[in-house]
Motif scaffolding. Structure first.
Motif, mmCIF file in Angstrom:
data_model
loop_
_atom_site.group_PDB
_atom_site.id
_atom_site.type_symbol
_atom_site.label_atom_id
_atom_site.label_comp_id
_atom_site.label_asym_id
_atom_site.label_seq_id
_atom_site.Cartn_x
_atom_site.Cartn_y
_atom_site.Cartn_z
ATOM 1 N N LYS A 184 79.019 -73.190 -79.392
ATOM 2 C CA LYS A 184 79.813 -74.676 -79.217
ATOM 3 C C LYS A 184 81.134 -74.793 -81.074
ATOM 4 O O LYS A 184 82.086 -75.013 -80.600
ATOM 5 C CB LYS A 184 79.257 -75.540 -79.619
ATOM 6 C CG LYS A 184 78.789 -75.971 -77.865
ATOM 7 C CD LYS A 184 79.964 -76.375 -77.328
ATOM 8 C CE LYS A 184 78.857 -76.358 -75.862
ATOM 9 N NZ LYS A 184 80.191 -76.904 -74.746
ATOM 10 N N ASN B 72 75.127 -84.665 -76.894
ATOM 11 C CA ASN B 72 73.166 -83.864 -77.817
ATOM 12 C C ASN B 72 73.666 -82.390 -76.994
ATOM 13 O O ASN B 72 73.829 -82.570 -75.936
ATOM 14 C CB ASN B 72 72.833 -85.064 -77.553
ATOM 15 C CG ASN B 72 73.241 -86.225 -78.390
ATOM 16 O OD1 ASN B 72 74.098 -86.016 -79.129
ATOM 17 N ND2 ASN B 72 72.707 -87.148 -77.870
ATOM 18 N N VAL B 73 73.166 -81.535 -78.046
ATOM 19 C CA VAL B 73 72.873 -80.592 -77.400
ATOM 20 C C VAL B 73 70.683 -80.712 -77.718
ATOM 21 O O VAL B 73 70.471 -80.909 -78.862
ATOM 22 C CB VAL B 73 72.977 -78.960 -78.428
ATOM 23 C CG1 VAL B 73 71.792 -77.945 -77.962
ATOM 24 C CG2 VAL B 73 74.384 -78.899 -78.060
ATOM 25 N N LEU C 47 79.450 -83.942 -82.457
ATOM 26 C CA LEU C 47 78.318 -83.037 -81.892
ATOM 27 C C LEU C 47 76.958 -83.264 -82.297
ATOM 28 O O LEU C 47 76.834 -82.846 -82.859
ATOM 29 C CB LEU C 47 78.473 -81.776 -81.384
ATOM 30 C CG LEU C 47 76.981 -80.816 -80.929
ATOM 31 C CD1 LEU C 47 77.237 -81.167 -79.750
ATOM 32 C CD2 LEU C 47 77.714 -79.125 -81.476
ATOM 33 N N GLN D 65 72.866 -79.621 -72.636
ATOM 34 C CA GLN D 65 74.119 -80.032 -73.355
ATOM 35 C C GLN D 65 74.067 -81.156 -72.629
ATOM 36 O O GLN D 65 74.621 -81.537 -71.523
ATOM 37 C CB GLN D 65 75.202 -79.321 -74.122
ATOM 38 C CG GLN D 65 76.278 -80.786 -74.221
ATOM 39 C CD GLN D 65 77.727 -79.885 -74.898
ATOM 40 O OE1 GLN D 65 77.421 -78.272 -74.758
ATOM 41 N NE2 GLN D 65 78.707 -80.437 -75.603
ATOM 42 N N HIS D 66 74.004 -83.149 -73.139
ATOM 43 C CA HIS D 66 74.043 -84.026 -72.440
ATOM 44 C C HIS D 66 75.549 -84.347 -72.877
ATOM 45 O O HIS D 66 75.843 -83.944 -74.087
ATOM 46 C CB HIS D 66 72.875 -84.633 -72.717
ATOM 47 C CG HIS D 66 71.856 -84.218 -73.112
ATOM 48 N ND1 HIS D 66 71.627 -84.605 -71.291
ATOM 49 C CD2 HIS D 66 70.777 -84.430 -72.937
ATOM 50 C CE1 HIS D 66 69.941 -84.088 -70.953
ATOM 51 N NE2 HIS D 66 69.739 -83.548 -72.418
ATOM 52 N N LEU E 61 73.518 -72.057 -78.158
ATOM 53 C CA LEU E 61 74.322 -72.892 -78.004
ATOM 54 C C LEU E 61 75.159 -73.670 -78.457
ATOM 55 O O LEU E 61 76.717 -73.472 -78.951
ATOM 56 C CB LEU E 61 74.374 -73.759 -77.156
ATOM 57 C CG LEU E 61 74.479 -75.014 -75.733
ATOM 58 C CD1 LEU E 61 75.699 -74.338 -75.573
ATOM 59 C CD2 LEU E 61 74.230 -75.786 -75.505
ATOM 60 N N ILE E 62 74.558 -74.253 -79.854
ATOM 61 C CA ILE E 62 74.973 -74.904 -81.005
ATOM 62 C C ILE E 62 76.409 -73.689 -82.249
ATOM 63 O O ILE E 62 77.536 -74.118 -81.879
ATOM 64 C CB ILE E 62 74.470 -75.763 -82.306
ATOM 65 C CG1 ILE E 62 73.659 -76.603 -81.147
ATOM 66 C CG2 ILE E 62 75.150 -75.660 -83.205
ATOM 67 C CD1 ILE E 62 72.145 -77.529 -81.962
ATOM 68 N N SER F 294 67.886 -74.774 -73.133
ATOM 69 C CA SER F 294 68.642 -76.219 -73.993
ATOM 70 C C SER F 294 69.127 -76.969 -72.960
ATOM 71 O O SER F 294 69.683 -75.915 -72.090
ATOM 72 C CB SER F 294 69.641 -75.362 -74.981
ATOM 73 O OG SER F 294 70.008 -75.354 -75.114
ATOM 74 N N TYR G 279 72.486 -83.190 -82.396
ATOM 75 C CA TYR G 279 71.131 -82.062 -81.680
ATOM 76 C C TYR G 279 69.892 -82.986 -82.458
ATOM 77 O O TYR G 279 69.677 -83.301 -82.702
ATOM 78 C CB TYR G 279 71.579 -81.081 -83.212
ATOM 79 C CG TYR G 279 69.795 -79.809 -82.977
ATOM 80 C CD1 TYR G 279 69.858 -79.329 -81.994
ATOM 81 C CD2 TYR G 279 69.453 -79.830 -84.299
ATOM 82 C CE1 TYR G 279 68.990 -78.503 -81.852
ATOM 83 C CE2 TYR G 279 68.215 -79.042 -84.495
ATOM 84 C CZ TYR G 279 68.237 -77.891 -83.530
ATOM 85 O OH TYR G 279 66.882 -77.604 -84.093
ATOM 86 N N GLY H 271 68.905 -73.158 -78.078
ATOM 87 C CA GLY H 271 69.436 -74.320 -78.655
ATOM 88 C C GLY H 271 70.849 -73.814 -79.874
ATOM 89 O O GLY H 271 71.978 -74.478 -79.520
#
Length: 317
Positions: free
Chosen positions: A105, A87-88, A41, A4-5, A101-102, A2, A43, A98
């Motif tokens: 976060k 965004n993830v 955030l 993260q932008h 990671l979320i 994944s 997704y 993903g």
């Protein structure tokens, strides 16, 4: 895998004024100590919808919601800072990384006393989101209540051992059986087979059918909310846009002509704001590919704006 932008400032465009009057003027991109903070955030994930045989397109949702938020009038207090954390993105079919990671976060934001607002994306987001919250609360001896505004229970079992957009609350019930308190408002019989009702009974899920989830039935709804919320310390609110009637939300993965209205959803949100127990929220299942005149994206943006205003403006009064 994944990614993260980082936040894209170009999404936050709108009418200019000498003072902060619109959301695009108020948004921030870095945290700062000593202030109450809210963090957006996104997704960007469609894999869960694909696995659940839904209409693809939800991965484009977070930025569409931001564009609609950018031009809204801003009424939050100066003491509150609103952040955009970007965004993830799910890469290929690896939804699980993903989600991990979320969850990390969300847990980190809550540990920093920052209120998370997650923008989806498929409703599989709720598994990652809820896991981050429940992990954060695990050692605090606090009980979480999950309230989902939705036409679906989202208690389906896994597909070939994998989660999807119809399984997030089933997964949470399995991983956190001792702290799973779940209320779903707006359930539609035609959208939930008998097996899902069995799962609801097995997980001690509470729900209200869409036929009852109406403004004229508010006293009963408020009583149900009062009983449910009285047994928990914190509340996580998930708003699935496919629970709304397609007259208000055509741009979703599973549209419904007979869903609930924004009026009753906003009434519930206002009630929850008054409890002081809300710890996090998300808005999911926007599918820009099928939206009409940005109607659904605007509704998603208004849900976020309304909830935050009812939470934080009241605190300042």
């Amino acid at each position: 895998m994944s990614i993260q932008h980082p936040a894209n400032p170009e999404l936050w465009q709108g009418r200019n004024s000498q003072e902060i009057e619109y959301w695009h003027q108020a948004i921030n991109f870095e945290t700062s100590a000593g202030k109450k903070q809210v963090a957006l955030l996104g997704y960007c994930g469609d894999e869960g919808v694909k696995r659940n045989l839904g209409r693809i397109g939800a991965a484009k949702a977070p930025d569409e919601i931001r564009k609609m938020m950018a031009t809204m009038a801003y009424h939050l207090p100066e003491s509150l800072k609103v952040l955009d954390l970007g965004n993830v993105e799910t890469v290929s079919e690896d939804m699980e990384s993903g989600h991990q990671l979320i969850s990390e976060k969300v847990r980190g934001l809550l540990q920093g006393n920052i209120f998370p607002v997650l923008l989806g994306g498929g409703h599989d987001l709720a598994y990652a989101h809820g896991k981050g919250i429940l992990t954060h609360l695990k050692d605090k001896n606090e009980r979480l209540g999950i309230i989902n505004l939705d036409a679906h229970f989202d208690l389906r079992g896994l597909n070939d051992g994998k989660g999807h957009s119809g399984s997030p609350f089933y997964q949470l019930s399995q991983e956190f059986p001792d702290n799973f308190q779940y209320l779903c408002l707006g359930i539609q019989k035609a959208a939930n087979p008998t097996s899902l009702y069995r799962h609801a009974f097995a997980t001690k899920t509470q729900w209200m059918d869409m036929e009852e989830f109406r403004l004229e039935n508010w006293d009963y709804i408020a009583s149900l909310l009062n009983t449910f919320c009285g047994k928990v310390n914190k509340i996580y609110l998930s708003i699935d846009l496919d629970g709304f009637s397609s007259a208000y939300a055509p741009g979703v993965s599973a549209p419904s002509a007979t869903g609930f209205t924004p009026e009753i959803a906003f009434k519930v949100m206002e009630w929850l704001a008054l409890t002081g127990k809300l710890i996090s929220m998300d808005v999911v299942e926007l599918n820009p590919r099928y939206d009409q005149d940005h109607k659904t994206a605007r509704l998603a943006a208004r849900c976020v704006e309304f909830m935050l205003r009812k939470m934080y403006v009241r605190q300042e009064e």
